[in-house]
Design an enzyme around this catalytic site. Structure first.
Site, mmCIF file in Angstrom:
data_model
loop_
_atom_site.group_PDB
_atom_site.id
_atom_site.type_symbol
_atom_site.label_atom_id
_atom_site.label_comp_id
_atom_site.label_asym_id
_atom_site.label_seq_id
_atom_site.Cartn_x
_atom_site.Cartn_y
_atom_site.Cartn_z
ATOM 1 N N TYR A 156 0.829 -1.209 0.000
ATOM 2 C CA TYR A 156 0.000 0.000 0.000
ATOM 3 C C TYR A 156 0.857 1.249 0.000
ATOM 4 O O TYR A 156 2.078 1.185 0.221
ATOM 5 C CB TYR A 156 -0.950 0.004 1.207
ATOM 6 C CG TYR A 156 -0.293 0.373 2.526
ATOM 7 C CD1 TYR A 156 0.540 -0.522 3.191
ATOM 8 C CD2 TYR A 156 -0.497 1.625 3.114
ATOM 9 C CE1 TYR A 156 1.138 -0.188 4.402
ATOM 10 C CE2 TYR A 156 0.093 1.970 4.323
ATOM 11 C CZ TYR A 156 0.910 1.066 4.961
ATOM 12 O OH TYR A 156 1.505 1.398 6.149
ATOM 13 N N LYS A 170 6.591 -1.961 1.972
ATOM 14 C CA LYS A 170 5.395 -1.372 2.603
ATOM 15 C C LYS A 170 4.209 -2.320 2.421
ATOM 16 O O LYS A 170 3.350 -2.109 1.561
ATOM 17 C CB LYS A 170 5.111 0.017 2.013
ATOM 18 C CG LYS A 170 4.175 0.852 2.885
ATOM 19 C CD LYS A 170 4.252 2.310 2.470
ATOM 20 C CE LYS A 170 3.209 3.178 3.146
ATOM 21 N NZ LYS A 170 3.400 3.342 4.587
ATOM 22 N N GLU A 220 11.931 2.854 14.173
ATOM 23 C CA GLU A 220 11.074 3.925 13.647
ATOM 24 C C GLU A 220 9.788 3.960 14.458
ATOM 25 O O GLU A 220 9.603 3.162 15.380
ATOM 26 C CB GLU A 220 10.784 3.685 12.157
ATOM 27 C CG GLU A 220 10.075 2.375 11.882
ATOM 28 C CD GLU A 220 9.922 2.061 10.395
ATOM 29 O OE1 GLU A 220 9.797 2.984 9.582
ATOM 30 O OE2 GLU A 220 9.903 0.853 10.069
ATOM 31 N N LEU A 229 11.142 1.442 7.086
ATOM 32 C CA LEU A 229 10.572 1.892 5.821
ATOM 33 C C LEU A 229 11.249 3.216 5.477
ATOM 34 O O LEU A 229 11.307 4.114 6.326
ATOM 35 C CB LEU A 229 9.061 2.107 5.967
ATOM 36 C CG LEU A 229 8.386 2.508 4.672
ATOM 37 C CD1 LEU A 229 8.218 1.304 3.754
ATOM 38 C CD2 LEU A 229 7.027 3.141 4.935
HETATM 39 N N1 PDD Z 1 2.868 5.119 7.133
HETATM 40 N N2 PDD Z 1 7.521 3.991 8.791
HETATM 41 C C1 PDD Z 1 6.364 3.308 8.848
HETATM 42 C C2 PDD Z 1 6.337 2.010 9.572
HETATM 43 C C3 PDD Z 1 5.212 3.818 8.231
HETATM 44 O O1 PDD Z 1 4.080 3.126 8.269
HETATM 45 C C4 PDD Z 1 5.288 5.081 7.583
HETATM 46 C C5 PDD Z 1 4.096 5.712 6.906
HETATM 47 C C6 PDD Z 1 6.519 5.756 7.555
HETATM 48 C C7 PDD Z 1 6.691 7.082 6.853
HETATM 49 O O2 PDD Z 1 6.605 6.926 5.463
HETATM 50 P P1 PDD Z 1 6.106 8.097 4.514
HETATM 51 O O3 PDD Z 1 6.896 9.297 4.859
HETATM 52 O O4 PDD Z 1 6.410 7.606 3.146
HETATM 53 O O5 PDD Z 1 4.636 8.308 4.774
HETATM 54 C C8 PDD Z 1 7.608 5.177 8.158
HETATM 55 C C9 PDD Z 1 1.650 5.591 6.542
HETATM 56 C C10 PDD Z 1 1.444 7.053 6.665
HETATM 57 C C11 PDD Z 1 0.493 4.763 7.078
HETATM 58 O O6 PDD Z 1 0.701 3.584 7.285
HETATM 59 O O7 PDD Z 1 -0.615 5.295 7.257
#
Ligand code: PDD
Length: 283
Positions: free
Chosen positions: A33, A146, A179, A204
């Site tokens: 996703y 992801k 993270e 991620l």
């Molecule tokens: N999640 N690390 C994890 C585990 C995440 O799920 C996310 C983002 C990030 C940051 O990634 P990005 O900057 O590309 O949004 C880091 C999204 C927002 C979610 O699961 O809703």
């Protein structure tokens, strides 16, 4: 106003949107996703998100059902149909529907769904400081992909919610911070180095993280990609998280302790303001 979702080629009322019970996403979490932020009609880092979507698909030996251009068209149409100006676009691709069997089906068609959601963003210059807790990182070893398998992340976020905290910061067995449950973590140390973990298989590689790296670089800040311990984080001048949904969010309290004076820091505020300005330039 009615909400619409996109499901495998059709735009349907949100409440009627459905996929088959034997979709592998539902049975195995076999899918990937992306979440893309939209501010005043501008999609933040759309290219980066679609690139990472393709990478995640590739890592799971799946093919995208549509080209990047076609995905962009659906994103645009769905935001128009929902009259969405500021909020998030959710894109999910699973390996599709097949009789339940762990190994990959030979001929399944990938399922593609998209939804959008209005969210009111804290886009003001003055950031509200949030709190976080630390929890053990209980996820698998390929956090760089992801995938929709988010149970450990959900458990972590739930633990945070139950303590009235905004985010759960996940800690590896060696005591280093990986993270947040849905964000990347940054610290500003006393030497004014901006530190965030190196993007390997343990985290991620956030798209927002990459934009903030560039923006901080433009501000001549020293950025160091390395792991850091919980103790180092607790001694930092500033701690903040980045993600599509939180943009830049300052953490002023962690595990009930103040970070520095327990106030939102100047760097987090400045990076957030710069990020919002940058999104205005996105298409
Ligand atoms: N999640 N690390 C994890 C585990 C995440 O799920 C996310 C983002 C990030 C940051 O990634 P990005 O900057 O590309 O949004 C880091 C999204 C927002 C979610 O699961 O809703």
């Amino acid at each position: 106003m009615s909400r619409f979702a996109y499901v495998n080629g059709s735009y349907v009322p949100h409440r009627e949107a459905a996929v088959h019970i034997e979709d592998r996403g539902y049975q195995f979490g076999d899918g990937v996703y992306e979440v893309v932020l939209l501010i005043n009609g501008k999609m933040a880092d759309c290219e980066g998100h679609l690139k990472r979507l393709n990478r995640s698909l590739f890592k799971l030996k799946m093919k995208s059902p549509l080209s990047e251009g076609a995905l962009r068209q659906i994103m645009a149409r769905l935001t128009r149909l929902n009259r969405l100006k500021t909020g998030i676009i959710y894109i999910q691709i699973t390996r599709g529907v097949a009789s339940r069997d762990h190994s990959f089906p030979k001929n399944s068609l990938a399922s593609l769904v998209m939804t959008v959601k209005h969210v009111s963003l804290d886009t003001g210059r003055q950031l509200a400081g949030k709190s976080a807790i630390t929890v053990p990182d209980q996820r698998w070893d390929r956090r760089d992909i992801k995938t929709i398998q988010l149970l450990p992340n959900c458990l972590a976020k739930q633990a945070a919610s139950e303590k009235g905290a905004y985010e759960a910061i996940m800690v590896m067995p060696d005591g280093s911070v990986s993270e947040g449950s849905s964000s990347n973590v940054w610290i500003l140390n006393k030497e004014n180095q901006l530190i965030t973990r190196q993007p390997d298989e343990d985290i991620l590689n956030g798209i927002t993280r990459q934009s903030i790296q560039r923006i901080a670089g433009e501000r001549q800040m020293e950025i160091v990609e390395r792991s850091f311990s919980v103790a180092e984080m607790m001694q930092a001048k500033e701690v903040f998280v980045t993600s599509a949904t939180s943009m830049v969010t300052a953490l002023t309290h962690i595990d009930g302790q103040k970070i520095d004076e327990g106030k939102v820091g100047l760097i987090a505020s400045a990076l957030k303001a710069d990020y919002i300005k940058y999104v205005e330039t996105c298409s």
